[in-house]
Structure formats: C-alpha cells, structure tokens
Design a protein around this motif. Structure first.
Motif, PDB file in Angstrom:
ATOM      1  N   SER A   2       6.744  -1.829   4.687  1.00  0.00           N
ATOM      2  CA  SER A   2       5.827  -0.807   4.434  1.00  0.00           C
ATOM      3  C   SER A   2       5.816   0.479   5.158  1.00  0.00           C
ATOM      4  CB  SER A   2       4.238  -1.538   4.802  1.00  0.00           C
ATOM      5  OG  SER A   2       3.516  -0.545   4.220  1.00  0.00           O
ATOM      6  N   HIS A   3       5.574   1.240   4.655  1.00  0.00           N
ATOM      7  CA  HIS A   3       5.357   2.861   5.643  1.00  0.00           C
ATOM      8  C   HIS A   3       3.919   2.937   5.747  1.00  0.00           C
ATOM      9  CE1 HIS A   3       9.509   3.469   3.535  1.00  0.00           C
ATOM     10  NE2 HIS A   3       9.642   3.986   4.551  1.00  0.00           N
ATOM     11  N   ASP A   4       2.938   2.063   5.444  1.00  0.00           N
ATOM     12  CA  ASP A   4       1.747   2.242   5.624  1.00  0.00           C
ATOM     13  C   ASP A   4       1.129   1.949   7.154  1.00  0.00           C
ATOM     14  OD1 ASP A   4      -1.160   2.021   5.584  1.00  0.00           O
ATOM     15  OD2 ASP A   4      -1.388   1.833   3.521  1.00  0.00           O
ATOM     16  N   PHE A   5       1.371   2.424   8.202  1.00  0.00           N
ATOM     17  CA  PHE A   5       1.045   2.004   9.482  1.00  0.00           C
ATOM     18  C   PHE A   5      -0.277   1.559   9.647  1.00  0.00           C
ATOM     19  CE2 PHE A   5       5.198   4.099  10.062  1.00  0.00           C
ATOM     20  CZ  PHE A   5       5.909   3.236  11.008  1.00  0.00           C
ATOM     21  N   ARG A   6      -1.038   2.048   8.739  1.00  0.00           N
ATOM     22  CA  ARG A   6      -2.403   1.476   8.922  1.00  0.00           C
ATOM     23  C   ARG A   6      -2.570  -0.063   8.719  1.00  0.00           C
ATOM     24  NH1 ARG A   6      -6.613   1.451   5.117  1.00  0.00           N
ATOM     25  NH2 ARG A   6      -8.733   1.547   5.809  1.00  0.00           N
ATOM     26  N   LEU A   7      -2.004  -0.447   7.307  1.00  0.00           N
ATOM     27  CA  LEU A   7      -1.837  -1.817   7.225  1.00  0.00           C
ATOM     28  C   LEU A   7      -1.170  -2.535   8.387  1.00  0.00           C
ATOM     29  CD1 LEU A   7      -2.208  -4.112   5.158  1.00  0.00           C
ATOM     30  CD2 LEU A   7      -0.342  -3.673   4.152  1.00  0.00           C
ATOM     31  N   ILE A   8      -0.053  -2.000   8.732  1.00  0.00           N
ATOM     32  CA  ILE A   8       1.046  -2.695  10.043  1.00  0.00           C
ATOM     33  C   ILE A   8      -0.014  -2.963  11.003  1.00  0.00           C
ATOM     34  CG2 ILE A   8       2.827  -2.534  11.287  1.00  0.00           C
ATOM     35  CD1 ILE A   8       4.323  -0.963   8.984  1.00  0.00           C
ATOM     36  N   ASP A   9      -0.653  -2.115  11.369  1.00  0.00           N
ATOM     37  CA  ASP A   9      -1.467  -2.265  12.578  1.00  0.00           C
ATOM     38  C   ASP A   9      -2.473  -3.342  12.275  1.00  0.00           C
ATOM     39  OD1 ASP A   9      -2.251  -1.333  15.374  1.00  0.00           O
ATOM     40  OD2 ASP A   9      -4.188  -0.716  14.370  1.00  0.00           O
ATOM     41  N   LYS A  10      -2.953  -3.619  11.065  1.00  0.00           N
ATOM     42  CA  LYS A  10      -3.931  -4.653  10.931  1.00  0.00           C
ATOM     43  C   LYS A  10      -3.327  -6.125  10.777  1.00  0.00           C
ATOM     44  CE  LYS A  10      -7.522  -1.749   8.279  1.00  0.00           C
ATOM     45  NZ  LYS A  10      -8.658  -2.387   8.713  1.00  0.00           N
ATOM     46  N   VAL A  11      -2.071  -6.014  10.393  1.00  0.00           N
ATOM     47  CA  VAL A  11      -1.754  -7.546  10.033  1.00  0.00           C
ATOM     48  C   VAL A  11      -0.518  -7.937  10.764  1.00  0.00           C
ATOM     49  CG1 VAL A  11      -2.592  -7.291   7.770  1.00  0.00           C
ATOM     50  CG2 VAL A  11      -0.383  -6.749   7.796  1.00  0.00           C
ATOM     51  N   ALA A  12       0.273  -7.003  11.380  1.00  0.00           N
ATOM     52  CA  ALA A  12       1.738  -7.329  11.885  1.00  0.00           C
ATOM     53  C   ALA A  12       1.343  -7.973  13.251  1.00  0.00           C
ATOM     54  CB  ALA A  12       2.662  -6.295  11.798  1.00  0.00           C
ATOM     55  N   LYS A  13       2.122  -8.776  13.857  1.00  0.00           N
ATOM     56  CA  LYS A  13       2.273  -9.121  15.201  1.00  0.00           C
ATOM     57  C   LYS A  13       3.629  -8.752  15.666  1.00  0.00           C
ATOM     58  CE  LYS A  13      -0.533 -13.649  14.482  1.00  0.00           C
ATOM     59  NZ  LYS A  13      -0.545 -15.221  14.595  1.00  0.00           N
TER      60      LYS A  13
END
Length: 220
Positions: free
Chosen positions: A192-203
């Motif tokens: 993803s290029h959506d860092f908002r989603l990345i920040d929410k779900v990625a460890k």
C-alpha cells in the motif's frame, strides 16, 4: 465487517528460500527482477511491503499464491494455508449483469444459504437495501471492492495478501478495514501507498527495491 476466525498455523507458513524471479518474457540482459529473497511470513506477521513502482512488490504476492513460480529457489506453503487475496483486478470476478444477491447465491450455491441470510451477510459489508438488488454494474468502485472483501471472508483465510486495498475506498471504509484487520487472527502482507492504513495495522515495514527485500528500521 469482520474477517472470520481462523486456525493459526505453526510456522513456517510461507517461507522464501533463496528465491529469485524473472518474468519469462523479460529481457535476460536485465537480470532478475527479484534476487536471493530469504524470509518467512507467518500467521503472526503484520507486514507492510513498500517500495518504488515496478520494484516487484505485487510479484512477491504472486509468488506467495503460486500465480507465478520462482525462477530459482523455493517458496514453501503450509499444507493448511488458506490465502485471502485482494488486488486491483479482484473486481473482475464479479458479474456486472447480476445483482449482488443473485451473484452470491449462485457463486456459493453449495452453502445453501436462504436469501435472508445473504441479505444480512451483504449488509455487514455496507451493501444493503436496493444495492443488493441492483446490477453490480450500477455499484461504485468502492461498493464493488466491498463485495470482494465479502468473498474473501467466505474463504476463511488464515493469511491476507492485500495489494492496494484502499484505492476505491472512502475514509470510513478504510477505517472499517483497519479495524477488521486489527481484530483478525491470521497473518497479513499489505502492499500500500496509504501510510494512514499502514500506521494503523502494520507491525513491520519491509522495503522492496534493488531486487531485494529489507526490514525498514526507521520511523515511517
């Protein structure tokens, strides 16, 4: 919506063993697209895979699913692995002439769900009322994406491979997707290029560039 409960598999679940890859039609002079990849993705993994366009991120997901085979090395898969995959062409499996109700009742005929159950199920994904009985062709791109997630959930996956899942989703739907991922018990590989989603779900954040994959050590 929520992804269904799934069996958590003991590692290794998706190991890459010295994997290199080149598309058969590619110019051999360019060498491998991906080279000497050595890593594993398990049911506890929550990984965001980032990198430049064309670096091979989507190809890594195709190697995981077996859509393409490694040119060298080996991709292992747990015998009980069930993958739920989303990509930009996922909506192509939907029949634009059918209604969502008819499409799900026909595609999943073996489940023998009555119409009211399909109505309730689709409603969990924001497809309710007339949206259920209008042709799929009349739905927005975001609504079609929701139908794809409804299909993914029916497969009871224990690993999610999501390639740019937010492209057609509004903010509320992205938040719902993030919440569903965070409640999910299986593994995740997110491109993803959506860092908002990345920040929410990625460890973890992995960077794919220069034919390799490396763990990103710094902040986003």
């Amino acid at each position: 919506f929520s992804f269904p409960d799934c069996a958590k598999l003991a590692p290794p679940v998706l190991p890459f063993k010295n994997v290199s890859f080149r598309y058969p039609t590619a110019d051999p002079a360019l060498g491998m697209l991906l080279q000497n990849l050595e890593f594993g993705v398990d049911c506890d993994s929550r990984i965001a895979l980032v990198g430049p366009n064309g670096a091979g991120k989507s190809t890594i997901l195709k190697l995981m699913t077996g859509d393409v085979d490694a040119t060298e090395g080996e991709v292992g898969r747990h015998h009980h692995l069930s993958i739920g995959r989303y990509h930009q062409h996922s909506v192509d499996v939907l029949d634009p002439r059918a209604t969502p109700l008819d499409f799900f009742a026909g595609t999943y005929y073996d489940m023998r769900k009555p119409t009211d159950e399909w109505r309730s199920y689709l409603g969990k994904f924001g497809i309710s009322g007339r949206l259920q009985t209008n042709p799929i062709s009349a739905l927005s791109d975001g609504q079609k994406s929701r139908l794809v997630f409804a299909m993914i959930c029916l497969g009871n996956p224990n690993m999610l491979l999501l390639d740019e899942p937010t492209n057609h989703l509004d903010h509320d739907c992205i938040d719902s997707l993030a919440d569903a991922i965070n409640r999910y018990q299986g593994g995740l590989m997110l491109v993803s290029h959506d860092f908002r989603l990345i920040d929410k779900v990625a460890k973890e954040i992995w960077v794919c560039e220069d034919k390799r994959v490396a763990v990103w050590k710094d902040d986003i």
